[in-house]
Design an enzyme around this catalytic site. Structure first.
Site, PDB file in Angstrom:
ATOM      1  N   ARG A 103       1.025  -1.530  -0.260  1.00  0.00           N
ATOM      2  CA  ARG A 103       0.169  -0.072  -0.240  1.00  0.00           C
ATOM      3  C   ARG A 103       1.058   1.025   0.539  1.00  0.00           C
ATOM      4  NH1 ARG A 103      -4.185  -0.526   4.870  1.00  0.00           N
ATOM      5  NH2 ARG A 103      -4.730   1.614   4.406  1.00  0.00           N
ATOM      6  N   ASN A 124      -7.856   9.058   7.031  1.00  0.00           N
ATOM      7  CA  ASN A 124      -7.231   8.199   5.863  1.00  0.00           C
ATOM      8  C   ASN A 124      -5.868   8.023   6.237  1.00  0.00           C
ATOM      9  OD1 ASN A 124      -8.794   7.888   4.830  1.00  0.00           O
ATOM     10  ND2 ASN A 124      -8.808   9.715   3.301  1.00  0.00           N
ATOM     11  N   HIS A 144      -5.932   7.897  12.412  1.00  0.00           N
ATOM     12  CA  HIS A 144      -5.907   6.943  12.010  1.00  0.00           C
ATOM     13  C   HIS A 144      -4.328   6.218  11.964  1.00  0.00           C
ATOM     14  CE1 HIS A 144     -10.118   5.887  11.574  1.00  0.00           C
ATOM     15  NE2 HIS A 144     -10.145   5.934  12.653  1.00  0.00           N
ATOM     16  N   THR A 181     -16.849   8.936   2.893  1.00  0.00           N
ATOM     17  CA  THR A 181     -16.602   7.802   3.860  1.00  0.00           C
ATOM     18  C   THR A 181     -17.700   7.469   3.960  1.00  0.00           C
ATOM     19  OG1 THR A 181     -16.303   7.769   6.466  1.00  0.00           O
ATOM     20  CG2 THR A 181     -16.859   9.586   5.810  1.00  0.00           C
TER      21      THR A 181
END
Ligand code: BV8
Length: 255
Positions: A74, A106, A123, A193
């Site tokens: 990723r 994100n 996050h 979202t």
């Protein structure tokens, strides 16, 4: 709730008059940059990687190499993409709003690369690596042994991405700043979202109960849609530039 694919005049007026705008973004805001969303992630090349199964401490304990490699893949993909018009529109909007707070779920850092500053990353960030044992940030490390993630040069524990996995607490400071912004804003934009991951998904209710207008930008309806004042049906890379141009026409000259 008004569903529209253009910018309704009452919304344009609310944007212009808002002294405090808060924004909550999710994976959809990076979709037009080529970063698969989590809902998309269960299709195509990502089908074999289930975020709900891999983005957990248990998955890392069970198979640290597989989790490390998923994040390395990723990270490499994110290094190859660029921010899209939606990211840039949010960076521009901040220049026109007296108090502007950008909160993101994100981990791709694309808001910062588009010029947004002081981004609240609920996050974490996939570009950062930390020691799984003691949580200290690590920027350089020796080559990994076969079948293992790299190890912390200080303590020998495995390294891991500096992101918040499911069943892990969010950074307390970031969450408090995000809740304060939701509570104090006049208007909350909720962009890209599915509004299914908590506690981030609770922020719109915090804003609404404090009297803010809640505006959703998403090509699809979500669990949040019935609780919004405006639901703009469209891709954020299209809707956000239109919204900035409608509310702050001078922004076109400044772009
Ligand atoms: C915690 C980092 C406590 C890793 C991620 C309350 C109720 C129910 C469950 C819970 C709850 N409280 C806590 C939970 C458990 C859990 C949770 O929410 N589970 C849900 C899924 C049932 N939450 C947690 O575990 C959180 N931790 O609460 O800890 C605690 C306290 C003390 C001690 C121990 C524990 C941690 C959650 C964070 C998980 N980490 N990411 C990584 O990236 O690998 S979450 C990850 O998935 C992303 O960061 C993102 O947040 C989430 C996916 O959500 P979205 O961003 O919304 O993406 P999605 O694909 O779902 O949707 C994309 C949307 O974009 C769609 O709507 C689509 O229509 C739209 N779209 C598509 N294209 C576009 C577009 N929109 C605009 N433009 C486009 N072009």
């Amino acid at each position: 709730m008004t569903t529209s694919s253009i910018i309704p005049e009452p919304l344009r007026d609310a944007l212009v008059n808002a002294r405090r705008i808060a924004v909550l973004t999710g994976a959809g805001v990076s979709a037009e940059s080529g970063v698969p969303t989590f809902r998309d992630a269960l299709t195509g090349i990502w089908a074999q990687f289930d975020p709900m199964e891999l983005a957990t401490p248990a998955a890392f304990a069970r198979n640290p190499k597989r989790v490390w490699d998923w994040y390395a893949m990723r990270r490499a993909m994110i290094d190859r993409v660029t921010p899209n018009a939606g990211h840039h529109a949010l960076a521009a909007m901040a220049r026109y709003v007296p108090h502007f707070v950008l909160v993101t779920q994100n981990v791709d850092g694309l808001h910062q690369r588009a010029g947004s500053s002081d981004v609240i990353e609920l996050h974490g960030n996939i570009a950062r690596v930390k020691c799984a044992q003691d949580g200290v940030p690590v920027t350089t490390w020796p080559d990994a042994a076969a079948g293992e993630p790299p190890r912390c040069p200080a303590c020998g524990g495995f390294l891991r991405p500096d992101v918040v996995w499911f069943d892990e607490p969010l950074p307390a400071g970031a969450l408090k700043r995000a809740e304060d912004a939701a509570r104090r804003c006049n208007l909350l934009l909720v962009i890209g979202t599915s509004a299914e991951v908590y506690p981030a998904a609770a922020l719109p209710a915090v804003a609404r109960s404090a009297g803010a207008l809640v505006v959703e930008i998403n090509p699809n309806a979500t669990a949040l849609t019935p609780q919004t004042d405006f639901a703009l049906r469209g891709a954020s890379g299209v809707v956000l530039p239109a919204l900035v141009a409608a509310a702050w026409p001078a922004s076109g000259d400044a772009a």
